[in-house]
Scaffold this motif. Sequence first.
Motif, short mmCIF file in Angstrom:
data_model
loop_
_atom_site.label_atom_id
_atom_site.label_comp_id
_atom_site.label_asym_id
_atom_site.label_seq_id
_atom_site.Cartn_x
_atom_site.Cartn_y
_atom_site.Cartn_z
N ASN A 47 0.83 -1.21 0.00
CA ASN A 47 0.00 0.00 0.00
C ASN A 47 0.86 1.26 0.00
OD1 ASN A 47 -2.32 -1.55 0.01
ND2 ASN A 47 -2.57 -1.45 2.22
N ASP A 48 1.96 1.23 0.75
CA ASP A 48 2.88 2.37 0.76
C ASP A 48 3.47 2.61 -0.63
OD1 ASP A 48 2.42 2.67 3.47
OD2 ASP A 48 4.32 1.73 4.08
N LEU A 49 3.85 1.51 -1.29
CA LEU A 49 4.41 1.66 -2.65
C LEU A 49 3.36 2.17 -3.62
CD1 LEU A 49 6.64 -1.54 -2.88
CD2 LEU A 49 7.40 0.83 -2.65
N ASP A 50 2.13 1.72 -3.49
CA ASP A 50 1.05 2.23 -4.35
C ASP A 50 0.86 3.73 -4.13
OD1 ASP A 50 0.24 0.06 -5.88
OD2 ASP A 50 -1.08 -0.70 -4.30
N ALA A 51 0.91 4.16 -2.89
CA ALA A 51 0.76 5.59 -2.59
C ALA A 51 1.91 6.39 -3.18
CB ALA A 51 0.68 5.80 -1.08
N ALA A 55 1.86 9.33 -6.16
CA ALA A 55 2.38 10.66 -5.85
C ALA A 55 3.48 11.11 -6.80
CB ALA A 55 2.90 10.69 -4.41
N THR A 56 4.07 10.19 -7.53
CA THR A 56 5.18 10.57 -8.39
C THR A 56 4.68 11.05 -9.76
OG1 THR A 56 7.32 9.89 -9.27
CG2 THR A 56 5.58 8.25 -9.31
N ALA A 57 5.43 11.96 -10.32
CA ALA A 57 5.10 12.49 -11.65
C ALA A 57 5.82 11.71 -12.74
CB ALA A 57 5.47 13.96 -11.73
N ASN A 58 6.80 10.91 -12.36
CA ASN A 58 7.59 10.13 -13.30
C ASN A 58 6.86 8.83 -13.62
OD1 ASN A 58 9.48 8.32 -14.43
ND2 ASN A 58 11.17 9.47 -13.51
N ASP A 59 6.44 8.67 -14.86
CA ASP A 59 5.65 7.50 -15.26
C ASP A 59 6.42 6.19 -15.11
OD1 ASP A 59 3.49 9.09 -15.84
OD2 ASP A 59 3.89 9.17 -18.00
N SER A 60 7.69 6.18 -15.45
CA SER A 60 8.45 4.93 -15.34
C SER A 60 8.66 4.56 -13.88
CB SER A 60 9.78 5.02 -16.10
OG SER A 60 10.61 6.00 -15.53
N ALA A 61 8.89 5.54 -13.02
CA ALA A 61 9.03 5.27 -11.59
C ALA A 61 7.71 4.77 -11.02
CB ALA A 61 9.49 6.52 -10.85
N ALA A 62 6.61 5.36 -11.47
CA ALA A 62 5.29 4.92 -11.00
C ALA A 62 5.03 3.47 -11.40
CB ALA A 62 4.20 5.83 -11.55
N ALA A 63 5.39 3.12 -12.63
CA ALA A 63 5.20 1.75 -13.10
C ALA A 63 6.05 0.78 -12.30
CB ALA A 63 5.53 1.65 -14.58
N MET A 64 7.28 1.18 -12.01
CA MET A 64 8.17 0.33 -11.22
C MET A 64 7.61 0.13 -9.80
SD MET A 64 12.13 0.96 -10.12
CE MET A 64 11.65 2.27 -9.02
N LEU A 65 7.14 1.20 -9.19
CA LEU A 65 6.59 1.11 -7.84
C LEU A 65 5.32 0.26 -7.82
CD1 LEU A 65 7.14 4.80 -6.72
CD2 LEU A 65 8.23 2.77 -5.74
N GLU A 66 4.48 0.41 -8.84
CA GLU A 66 3.26 -0.40 -8.92
C GLU A 66 3.59 -1.87 -9.10
OE1 GLU A 66 1.05 1.42 -12.06
OE2 GLU A 66 0.36 3.07 -10.78
N GLY A 67 4.60 -2.17 -9.89
CA GLY A 67 5.04 -3.56 -10.06
C GLY A 67 5.55 -4.16 -8.77
N ALA A 68 6.33 -3.37 -8.04
CA ALA A 68 6.84 -3.84 -6.75
C ALA A 68 5.69 -4.05 -5.76
CB ALA A 68 7.86 -2.85 -6.19
N ALA A 69 4.71 -3.16 -5.79
CA ALA A 69 3.55 -3.29 -4.91
C ALA A 69 2.77 -4.55 -5.24
CB ALA A 69 2.67 -2.06 -5.01
N ASP A 70 2.60 -4.82 -6.52
CA ASP A 70 1.90 -6.04 -6.94
C ASP A 70 2.65 -7.29 -6.47
OD1 ASP A 70 -0.07 -4.53 -8.15
OD2 ASP A 70 0.75 -4.75 -10.18
N ASN A 71 3.98 -7.26 -6.60
CA ASN A 71 4.78 -8.41 -6.14
C ASN A 71 4.62 -8.63 -4.64
OD1 ASN A 71 5.77 -9.01 -8.67
ND2 ASN A 71 7.61 -7.78 -8.42
N LEU A 72 4.63 -7.56 -3.86
CA LEU A 72 4.46 -7.70 -2.42
C LEU A 72 3.08 -8.22 -2.07
CD1 LEU A 72 6.26 -4.55 -0.98
CD2 LEU A 72 6.99 -6.92 -0.84
N ALA A 73 2.06 -7.75 -2.77
CA ALA A 73 0.70 -8.24 -2.52
C ALA A 73 0.61 -9.73 -2.85
CB ALA A 73 -0.30 -7.43 -3.33
N ASP A 74 1.26 -10.14 -3.93
CA ASP A 74 1.29 -11.57 -4.29
C ASP A 74 2.01 -12.38 -3.22
OD1 ASP A 74 -0.09 -11.05 -6.63
OD2 ASP A 74 1.71 -11.10 -7.89
N GLN A 75 3.11 -11.85 -2.69
CA GLN A 75 3.83 -12.54 -1.64
C GLN A 75 2.98 -12.67 -0.38
OE1 GLN A 75 7.64 -10.69 -1.01
NE2 GLN A 75 8.28 -11.03 -3.12
N ALA A 76 2.21 -11.65 -0.06
CA ALA A 76 1.32 -11.72 1.10
C ALA A 76 0.30 -12.84 0.91
CB ALA A 76 0.62 -10.38 1.31
N ASP A 77 -0.25 -12.94 -0.29
CA ASP A 77 -1.19 -14.03 -0.59
C ASP A 77 -0.51 -15.39 -0.46
OD1 ASP A 77 -3.21 -12.19 -1.07
OD2 ASP A 77 -2.92 -12.22 -3.25
#
Length: 90
Positions: A47-51, A55-77
């Motif tokens: 959730n922190d990574l999604d936030a 908040a970032t204006a950089n599209d590539s950084a946002a995509a990277m953070l969203e990917g990391a957030a998805d990976n962490l959510a998958d690991q939680a599952d």
Amino acid sequence: MPVVMRKFLPLLAIALCGVTACSDRSGTASIGNNAEAMADALERKANDLDAMAEATANDSAAAMLEGAADNLADQADNVRDLAEDGAAKR
């Protein structure tokens, strides 16, 4: 503390945890509680990574953070699934 003692303390701790977990069903509950706490922590990090991604204006950084957030959510599952499978086998 002597070097030999420092080497054996982690092994002793692991052995004690293993004996406790295998000795009765309270160990199973403890493992389940620890797994749930770990999964919750992973979800909070996701959730922190999604936030941060929002908040970032950089599209590539946002995509990277969203990917990391998805990976962490998958690991939680996965942690929850493994804990449930382990509990079901006991």
